[in-house]
Design a protein around this motif. Sequence first.
Motif, PDB file in Angstrom:
ATOM      1  N   LYS A  59     -36.380 -11.805   8.783  1.00 33.23           N
ATOM      2  CA  LYS A  59     -35.179 -11.322   8.089  1.00 33.23           C
ATOM      3  C   LYS A  59     -35.589 -11.126   6.637  1.00 33.23           C
ATOM      4  CE  LYS A  59     -30.285 -12.055   7.162  1.00 33.23           C
ATOM      5  NZ  LYS A  59     -30.095 -10.658   6.908  1.00 33.23           N
ATOM      6  N   GLU A  62     -31.579  -7.310   3.997  1.00 33.32           N
ATOM      7  CA  GLU A  62     -30.526  -7.122   4.994  1.00 33.32           C
ATOM      8  C   GLU A  62     -31.072  -6.710   6.361  1.00 33.32           C
ATOM      9  OE1 GLU A  62     -27.283  -7.832   4.458  1.00 33.32           O
ATOM     10  OE2 GLU A  62     -28.013  -8.567   2.531  1.00 33.32           O
ATOM     11  N   GLU A  63     -32.385  -6.568   6.483  1.00 31.16           N
ATOM     12  CA  GLU A  63     -32.992  -6.076   7.717  1.00 31.16           C
ATOM     13  C   GLU A  63     -33.611  -7.212   8.528  1.00 31.16           C
ATOM     14  OE1 GLU A  63     -35.951  -2.451   9.086  1.00 31.16           O
ATOM     15  OE2 GLU A  63     -35.634  -2.860   6.962  1.00 31.16           O
ATOM     16  N   THR A  64     -33.429  -7.190   9.853  1.00 31.03           N
ATOM     17  CA  THR A  64     -34.022  -8.170  10.760  1.00 31.03           C
ATOM     18  C   THR A  64     -34.814  -7.429  11.821  1.00 31.03           C
ATOM     19  OG1 THR A  64     -32.162  -9.689  10.419  1.00 31.03           O
ATOM     20  CG2 THR A  64     -33.531 -10.073  12.357  1.00 31.03           C
ATOM     21  N   ARG A  65     -36.076  -7.865  12.011  1.00 38.09           N
ATOM     22  CA  ARG A  65     -36.942  -7.242  13.015  1.00 38.09           C
ATOM     23  C   ARG A  65     -37.805  -8.297  13.671  1.00 38.09           C
ATOM     24  NH1 ARG A  65     -39.118  -1.822  11.425  1.00 38.09           N
ATOM     25  NH2 ARG A  65     -40.073  -1.929  13.472  1.00 38.09           N
ATOM     26  N   HIS A  81     -35.820 -13.801   2.085  1.00 39.89           N
ATOM     27  CA  HIS A  81     -36.488 -13.637   3.374  1.00 39.89           C
ATOM     28  C   HIS A  81     -36.596 -14.965   4.114  1.00 39.89           C
ATOM     29  CE1 HIS A  81     -39.556 -14.693   0.437  1.00 39.89           C
ATOM     30  NE2 HIS A  81     -40.246 -15.226   1.439  1.00 39.89           N
TER      31      HIS A  81
END
Length: 107
Positions: A59, A62-65, A81
Amino acid sequence: MNLANLQQSTEFFEVMQTTERSQTAVMTLALGGASSSEPNIHPKSDQVVLLVDGELTAKIGEETRCIRVGDIVIVPAGTPHKFTNSGKAEAKAFSIYAPPAYPAKKK
């Protein structure tokens, strides 16, 4: 020569090498483990993360992968993060910080 081997890391998080402009570290996460309880921020340091074993949920901002072995991700300075072991085995990540984000390893 400032030589280190990430396989010799014995801590959950261990700074391996530090120079005036950069730093290397290894993070080992057990199943379900996380890099921190809350998102972490390095105000002045970019972080480059290379996943060498396992699988992590990253994370970043705002992005989660999901990241897998061989994936490299950059965490820009000042970006919140958190990394969580979402795989089926221990996960190990190698990081480079520029400039250094942590105190140098004691010799």
